[in-house]
Design an enzyme around this catalytic site. Structure first.
Site, mmCIF file in Angstrom:
data_model
loop_
_atom_site.group_PDB
_atom_site.id
_atom_site.type_symbol
_atom_site.label_atom_id
_atom_site.label_comp_id
_atom_site.label_asym_id
_atom_site.label_seq_id
_atom_site.Cartn_x
_atom_site.Cartn_y
_atom_site.Cartn_z
ATOM 1 N N TYR A 149 10.695 0.759 -7.145
ATOM 2 C CA TYR A 149 9.860 0.960 -6.020
ATOM 3 C C TYR A 149 8.274 1.330 -6.385
ATOM 4 O O TYR A 149 7.415 0.804 -6.067
ATOM 5 C CB TYR A 149 10.350 2.068 -5.278
ATOM 6 C CG TYR A 149 9.322 2.803 -4.279
ATOM 7 C CD1 TYR A 149 8.661 2.110 -3.018
ATOM 8 C CD2 TYR A 149 8.567 3.897 -4.770
ATOM 9 C CE1 TYR A 149 7.716 2.668 -2.390
ATOM 10 C CE2 TYR A 149 7.415 4.430 -3.879
ATOM 11 C CZ TYR A 149 7.205 3.872 -2.750
ATOM 12 O OH TYR A 149 6.028 4.198 -1.977
ATOM 13 N N ASP B 73 9.893 1.960 0.922
ATOM 14 C CA ASP B 73 10.272 3.467 0.912
ATOM 15 C C ASP B 73 10.965 4.011 1.960
ATOM 16 O O ASP B 73 11.387 2.973 2.898
ATOM 17 C CB ASP B 73 8.972 4.442 0.801
ATOM 18 C CG ASP B 73 8.460 4.330 1.785
ATOM 19 O OD1 ASP B 73 8.309 3.892 2.837
ATOM 20 O OD2 ASP B 73 7.250 5.341 1.839
ATOM 21 N N GLU C 134 2.169 8.346 -6.336
ATOM 22 C CA GLU C 134 3.704 7.825 -6.053
ATOM 23 C C GLU C 134 4.604 8.742 -7.003
ATOM 24 O O GLU C 134 5.826 8.990 -6.309
ATOM 25 C CB GLU C 134 3.743 6.275 -6.585
ATOM 26 C CG GLU C 134 2.816 5.322 -5.479
ATOM 27 C CD GLU C 134 3.575 5.442 -4.185
ATOM 28 O OE1 GLU C 134 4.795 5.695 -3.969
ATOM 29 O OE2 GLU C 134 2.781 4.880 -3.242
#
Length: 353
Positions: free
Chosen positions: A119, A137, A38
């Site tokens: 996020y 996203d 990520e």
């Protein structure tokens, strides 16, 4: 059958095979691999990240291994991925996780770690620990905007998109749901020419019914990026090249680079007295500005006042950030064949961008 159930069924059949993933339905993933992927994927494509991820996990298979790595080695391996603050935060986070004995298992604890924002904390919590967190996203924004025909431009529509994405997130298999949403946006609900005919959730999609799927999400006009200018000096000796390590904080922080000036708030003289000759320009685009960098080169005969000379046999352009690789590429025809005198080049070359 609801949207999430349709998506999970589709994901079970068509999930992308990615090096940081486990197959659908086989439980939570390794939080280290989820976190690493990520961080790497921020502002970067899946295609670009794969080789970096595989190299990192080969060199440092556990978060404890990464925590013990030398900063310069990690920065060199990161070179080319851009957004170098991510690499600095990567090391800080790995060391914090190793010190506490593992990753926190919830979004709140994850968000307290260096470099982990809303996020990323939600993604790790959902994918690695199977908590029903909302993961949004760019792909998910596009899917939700089309499912519910949200015509308010981004970024003003973000709160509504997040709320609707939360409503879609199931308690069962939330990690697979998050990845299914991402895969749908990456492979079918694409920015241009969405493949609505094979979409597993085309029936409830309001934008498809209205015929506006390809027009969404709408985006507010972006302001034009300002243009900065600067100079980079590539100094050569008979067997070496002049480089420096940039300050830990700031643009390209902690990376190996050629001495430069003007574009990052500095105003410095050339790194050594020499007959500097202009090779041309390179263009590079950062998040908030574009840069035209004049490339200068010279044969060094005096000890430089700035930086250090690295033997060419130990120098790898792959350890440079993208901006500096562009400068080296422009100079390469001159540097590939060391000779006495100044390295000259035609000033009529097309600037590289």
């Amino acid at each position: 059958m609801g949207i999430s159930a349709e998506l999970l069924g589709w994901y079970d059949r068509h999930a992308r095979v990615l090096p940081w993933r486990i197959p659908p339905g086989q439980g939570p993933a390794d939080p280290y691999r989820v976190w690493l992927s990520e961080v790497m994927l921020q502002q970067t494509t899946v295609a670009a990240v794969k080789s970096y991820f595989e190299r990192f996990t080969s060199l440092w298979p556990r978060v404890e291994d990464l925590a013990e790595a030398e900063d310069a080695r990690v920065m060199a391996e990161w070179a080319g991925l851009g957004y170098y603050a991510r690499a600095r935060n990567l090391l800080a986070c790995a060391r914090a996780v190793a010190a506490r004995g593992g990753f926190p298992r919830n979004r709140t604890g994850l968000a307290e770690l260096p470099g982990i924002g809303p996020y990323t904390s939600a993604a790790i919590s959902a994918i690695a620990f199977d908590h029903p967190e909302t993961v949004v996203d760019g792909n998910v924004e596009r899917v939700v905007s089309r499912l519910f025909a949200i015509e308010t431009p981004l970024p003003a529509s973000k709160p509504r998109i997040h709320a609707l994405a939360t409503d879609l997130t199931p308690n069962e298999r939330p990690g697979d749901h998050a990845q299914a949403m991402m895969d749908l946006g990456a492979t079918i609900c694409t920015p241009r020419n969405p493949a609505c005919g094979i979409c597993p959730v085309s029936d409830p999609c309001q934008a498809r019914r209205l015929g506006i799927a390809a027009d969404l999400p709408r985006k507010a006009p972006k302001p034009e990026k300002p243009l900065r200018r600067g100079t980079v000096w590539i100094g050569l000796t008979d067997s070496g090249v002049l480089v420096e390590t940039r300050p830990a904080k700031g643009l390209l922080g902690g990376t190996l680079a050629f001495p430069s000036t003007g574009w990052d708030g500095t105003d410095l003289a050339p790194p050594a007295e020499a007959d500097w000759q202009e090779l041309g320009l390179v263009r590079h685009v950062f998040t908030h500005f574009a840069l035209d960098l004049t490339v200068m080169t010279a044969r060094l005969t005096m000890v430089p006042e700035r930086g250090r000379v690295v033997p060419l046999r130990d120098f790898s352009p792959l350890a440079l950030p993208g901006l500096m690789r562009k400068a080296w590429s422009l100079a390469r025809p001159e540097t590939a064949r060391p000779r006495s005198g100044v390295a000259m080049a035609s000033r009529s070359r097309t600037p590289q961008g």
